[in-house]
Design a protein around this motif. Structure first.
Motif, PDB file in Angstrom:
ATOM      1  N   LEU A   1      30.905  44.389  12.268  1.00  0.00           N
ATOM      2  CA  LEU A   1      31.261  45.738  12.717  1.00  0.00           C
ATOM      3  C   LEU A   1      32.093  46.525  11.709  1.00  0.00           C
ATOM      4  O   LEU A   1      31.952  47.744  11.619  1.00  0.00           O
ATOM      5  N   MET A   2      32.978  45.874  10.984  1.00  0.00           N
ATOM      6  CA  MET A   2      33.886  46.604  10.104  1.00  0.00           C
ATOM      7  C   MET A   2      33.309  46.824   8.708  1.00  0.00           C
ATOM      8  O   MET A   2      33.570  47.839   8.091  1.00  0.00           O
ATOM      9  N   GLN A   3      32.579  45.856   8.204  1.00  0.00           N
ATOM     10  CA  GLN A   3      31.958  46.034   6.895  1.00  0.00           C
ATOM     11  C   GLN A   3      30.648  46.769   7.097  1.00  0.00           C
ATOM     12  O   GLN A   3      29.774  46.325   7.817  1.00  0.00           O
ATOM     13  N   GLY A   4      30.494  47.884   6.457  1.00  0.00           N
ATOM     14  CA  GLY A   4      29.292  48.680   6.659  1.00  0.00           C
ATOM     15  C   GLY A   4      29.570  49.856   7.570  1.00  0.00           C
ATOM     16  O   GLY A   4      30.679  50.376   7.625  1.00  0.00           O
ATOM     17  N   ASN A   5      28.568  50.249   8.336  1.00  0.00           N
ATOM     18  CA  ASN A   5      28.679  51.443   9.170  1.00  0.00           C
ATOM     19  C   ASN A   5      28.833  51.143  10.651  1.00  0.00           C
ATOM     20  O   ASN A   5      28.430  51.927  11.494  1.00  0.00           O
ATOM     21  N   GLY A   6      29.363  49.996  10.993  1.00  0.00           N
ATOM     22  CA  GLY A   6      29.580  49.670  12.394  1.00  0.00           C
ATOM     23  C   GLY A   6      28.335  49.137  13.054  1.00  0.00           C
ATOM     24  O   GLY A   6      27.405  48.652  12.416  1.00  0.00           O
ATOM     25  N   VAL A   7      28.312  49.255  14.390  1.00  0.00           N
ATOM     26  CA  VAL A   7      27.246  48.644  15.178  1.00  0.00           C
ATOM     27  C   VAL A   7      25.875  49.261  14.885  1.00  0.00           C
ATOM     28  O   VAL A   7      24.854  48.595  15.017  1.00  0.00           O
ATOM     29  N   LYS A   8      25.843  50.520  14.455  1.00  0.00           N
ATOM     30  CA  LYS A   8      24.544  51.157  14.212  1.00  0.00           C
ATOM     31  C   LYS A   8      23.818  50.582  12.996  1.00  0.00           C
ATOM     32  O   LYS A   8      22.622  50.768  12.848  1.00  0.00           O
ATOM     33  N   SER A   9      24.542  49.856  12.143  1.00  0.00           N
ATOM     34  CA  SER A   9      23.882  49.277  10.973  1.00  0.00           C
ATOM     35  C   SER A   9      23.375  47.856  11.219  1.00  0.00           C
ATOM     36  O   SER A   9      22.764  47.263  10.346  1.00  0.00           O
ATOM     37  N   ILE A  10      23.627  47.310  12.407  1.00  0.00           N
ATOM     38  CA  ILE A  10      23.131  45.964  12.702  1.00  0.00           C
ATOM     39  C   ILE A  10      21.677  46.064  13.150  1.00  0.00           C
ATOM     40  O   ILE A  10      21.380  46.630  14.193  1.00  0.00           O
ATOM     41  N   ASP A  11      20.803  45.545  12.323  1.00  0.00           N
ATOM     42  CA  ASP A  11      19.378  45.548  12.635  1.00  0.00           C
ATOM     43  C   ASP A  11      18.758  44.280  12.052  1.00  0.00           C
ATOM     44  O   ASP A  11      19.464  43.383  11.589  1.00  0.00           O
ATOM     45  N   PHE A  12      17.458  44.225  12.064  1.00  0.00           N
ATOM     46  CA  PHE A  12      16.740  43.056  11.566  1.00  0.00           C
ATOM     47  C   PHE A  12      17.106  42.758  10.118  1.00  0.00           C
ATOM     48  O   PHE A  12      17.369  41.610   9.754  1.00  0.00           O
ATOM     49  N   GLY A  13      17.171  43.793   9.293  1.00  0.00           N
ATOM     50  CA  GLY A  13      17.495  43.620   7.881  1.00  0.00           C
ATOM     51  C   GLY A  13      18.900  43.080   7.672  1.00  0.00           C
ATOM     52  O   GLY A  13      19.142  42.260   6.790  1.00  0.00           O
ATOM     53  N   PHE A  14      19.840  43.552   8.476  1.00  0.00           N
ATOM     54  CA  PHE A  14      21.229  43.084   8.364  1.00  0.00           C
ATOM     55  C   PHE A  14      21.308  41.591   8.667  1.00  0.00           C
ATOM     56  O   PHE A  14      21.926  40.825   7.930  1.00  0.00           O
ATOM     57  N   VAL A  15      20.675  41.176   9.764  1.00  0.00           N
ATOM     58  CA  VAL A  15      20.690  39.757  10.140  1.00  0.00           C
ATOM     59  C   VAL A  15      19.954  38.922   9.098  1.00  0.00           C
ATOM     60  O   VAL A  15      20.417  37.845   8.713  1.00  0.00           O
ATOM     61  N   ALA A  16      18.825  39.424   8.611  1.00  0.00           N
ATOM     62  CA  ALA A  16      18.064  38.689   7.601  1.00  0.00           C
ATOM     63  C   ALA A  16      18.889  38.511   6.331  1.00  0.00           C
ATOM     64  O   ALA A  16      18.911  37.429   5.740  1.00  0.00           O
ATOM     65  N   GLY A  17      19.574  39.570   5.903  1.00  0.00           N
ATOM     66  CA  GLY A  17      20.406  39.474   4.712  1.00  0.00           C
ATOM     67  C   GLY A  17      21.585  38.531   4.919  1.00  0.00           C
ATOM     68  O   GLY A  17      21.968  37.780   4.021  1.00  0.00           O
ATOM     69  N   LYS A  18      22.166  38.583   6.105  1.00  0.00           N
ATOM     70  CA  LYS A  18      23.310  37.719   6.403  1.00  0.00           C
ATOM     71  C   LYS A  18      22.882  36.250   6.430  1.00  0.00           C
ATOM     72  O   LYS A  18      23.553  35.388   5.865  1.00  0.00           O
ATOM     73  N   TRP A  19      21.758  35.963   7.082  1.00  0.00           N
ATOM     74  CA  TRP A  19      21.311  34.573   7.189  1.00  0.00           C
ATOM     75  C   TRP A  19      20.643  34.065   5.914  1.00  0.00           C
ATOM     76  O   TRP A  19      20.264  32.896   5.838  1.00  0.00           O
ATOM     77  N   ALA A  20      20.493  34.907   4.905  1.00  0.00           N
ATOM     78  CA  ALA A  20      20.004  34.431   3.612  1.00  0.00           C
ATOM     79  C   ALA A  20      21.095  33.623   2.914  1.00  0.00           C
ATOM     80  O   ALA A  20      20.818  32.840   2.011  1.00  0.00           O
ATOM     81  N   ASN A  21      22.343  33.814   3.346  1.00  0.00           N
ATOM     82  CA  ASN A  21      23.476  33.096   2.782  1.00  0.00           C
ATOM     83  C   ASN A  21      23.768  31.872   3.650  1.00  0.00           C
ATOM     84  O   ASN A  21      24.022  32.003   4.843  1.00  0.00           O
ATOM     85  N   PRO A  22      23.768  30.657   3.065  1.00  0.00           N
ATOM     86  CA  PRO A  22      24.031  29.446   3.855  1.00  0.00           C
ATOM     87  C   PRO A  22      25.401  29.443   4.542  1.00  0.00           C
ATOM     88  O   PRO A  22      25.563  28.831   5.589  1.00  0.00           O
ATOM     89  N   LEU A  23      26.388  30.135   3.959  1.00  0.00           N
ATOM     90  CA  LEU A  23      27.705  30.209   4.593  1.00  0.00           C
ATOM     91  C   LEU A  23      27.602  30.820   5.977  1.00  0.00           C
ATOM     92  O   LEU A  23      28.171  30.292   6.936  1.00  0.00           O
ATOM     93  N   TRP A  24      26.847  31.909   6.126  1.00  0.00           N
ATOM     94  CA  TRP A  24      26.740  32.580   7.427  1.00  0.00           C
ATOM     95  C   TRP A  24      25.860  31.802   8.390  1.00  0.00           C
ATOM     96  O   TRP A  24      26.043  31.885   9.607  1.00  0.00           O
ATOM     97  N   GLN A  25      24.906  31.051   7.863  1.00  0.00           N
ATOM     98  CA  GLN A  25      24.124  30.176   8.735  1.00  0.00           C
ATOM     99  C   GLN A  25      25.024  29.112   9.355  1.00  0.00           C
ATOM    100  O   GLN A  25      24.991  28.889  10.570  1.00  0.00           O
ATOM    101  N   VAL A  26      25.853  28.482   8.532  1.00  0.00           N
ATOM    102  CA  VAL A  26      26.761  27.447   9.031  1.00  0.00           C
ATOM    103  C   VAL A  26      27.811  28.070   9.943  1.00  0.00           C
ATOM    104  O   VAL A  26      28.150  27.511  10.988  1.00  0.00           O
ATOM    105  N   TRP A  27      28.340  29.244   9.560  1.00  0.00           N
ATOM    106  CA  TRP A  27      29.339  29.948  10.385  1.00  0.00           C
ATOM    107  C   TRP A  27      28.785  30.187  11.786  1.00  0.00           C
ATOM    108  O   TRP A  27      29.425  29.858  12.785  1.00  0.00           O
ATOM    109  N   ASP A  28      27.586  30.774  11.857  1.00  0.00           N
ATOM    110  CA  ASP A  28      26.982  31.070  13.157  1.00  0.00           C
ATOM    111  C   ASP A  28      26.609  29.796  13.911  1.00  0.00           C
ATOM    112  O   ASP A  28      26.706  29.745  15.142  1.00  0.00           O
ATOM    113  N   LEU A  29      26.194  28.766  13.187  1.00  0.00           N
ATOM    114  CA  LEU A  29      25.857  27.499  13.831  1.00  0.00           C
ATOM    115  C   LEU A  29      27.099  26.866  14.463  1.00  0.00           C
ATOM    116  O   LEU A  29      27.067  26.444  15.620  1.00  0.00           O
TER     117      LEU A  29
END
Length: 152
Positions: free
Chosen positions: A53-81
């Motif tokens: 929510l804070m990095q970027g443009n808030g909730v309106k920037s959360i979309d398929f691309g945002f999640v795909a980019g985030k989960w491309a990083n193993p750190l965020w995969q482990v964080w969410d897991l």
């Protein structure tokens, strides 16, 4: 007039042959786990909210691309897991405690716990599979259906 039993009074064991108390160190470890996992979950959740929510443009920037980019990083995969697993274990342990406290019949308690454990397994397995098998650019997909960041 009906008398209501003191809720803080120890529960009397149900009669039956071979019955033993299930409240021992297991309940103490469950209690300790709830406190520790609660603290860790607060850190994980606020980190998750900050990034989403804070990095970027808030909730309106959360979309398929945002999640795909985030989960491309193993750190965020482990964080969410870890957040998924801890939240499910923490919540299931809490519901298990409520079932133990309020389900009076052994059969009812057994059925409710079985449903709880089944729901736990389904959510954890599906969530884990989604986190680790997520592919925003599946091979052999039509180019018009792929996101803009995928190379067709």
């Amino acid at each position: 007039m009906t008398t209501i039993a003191d809720p803080k009074a120890p529960r009397t064991p149900r009669p039956g042959p071979g019955r033993r108390s299930t409240r021992g160190n297991t309940e103490m470890y469950g209690w300790l786990f709830m406190r520790a996992s609660g603290v860790v979950l607060v850190v994980l959740i606020f980190g998750h909210l900050f990034v989403n929510l804070m990095q970027g443009n808030g909730v309106k920037s959360i979309d398929f691309g945002f999640v795909a980019g985030k989960w491309a990083n193993p750190l965020w995969q482990v964080w969410d897991l870890v957040m998924l697993w801890l939240a499910m274990i923490h919540g299931s342990n809490g519901v298990r405690t409520v079932i133990n406290d309020y389900a009076e019949k052994d059969r009812t308690r057994l059925v409710l716990k079985a449903l709880l454990y089944l729901a736990f397994v389904v959510v954890v397995v599906l969530g884990t599979l989604v986190i680790f098998t997520f592919d925003p650019c599946p091979p052999n997909s039509p180019a018009d259906l792929l996101p803009s960041f995928c190379t067709a």
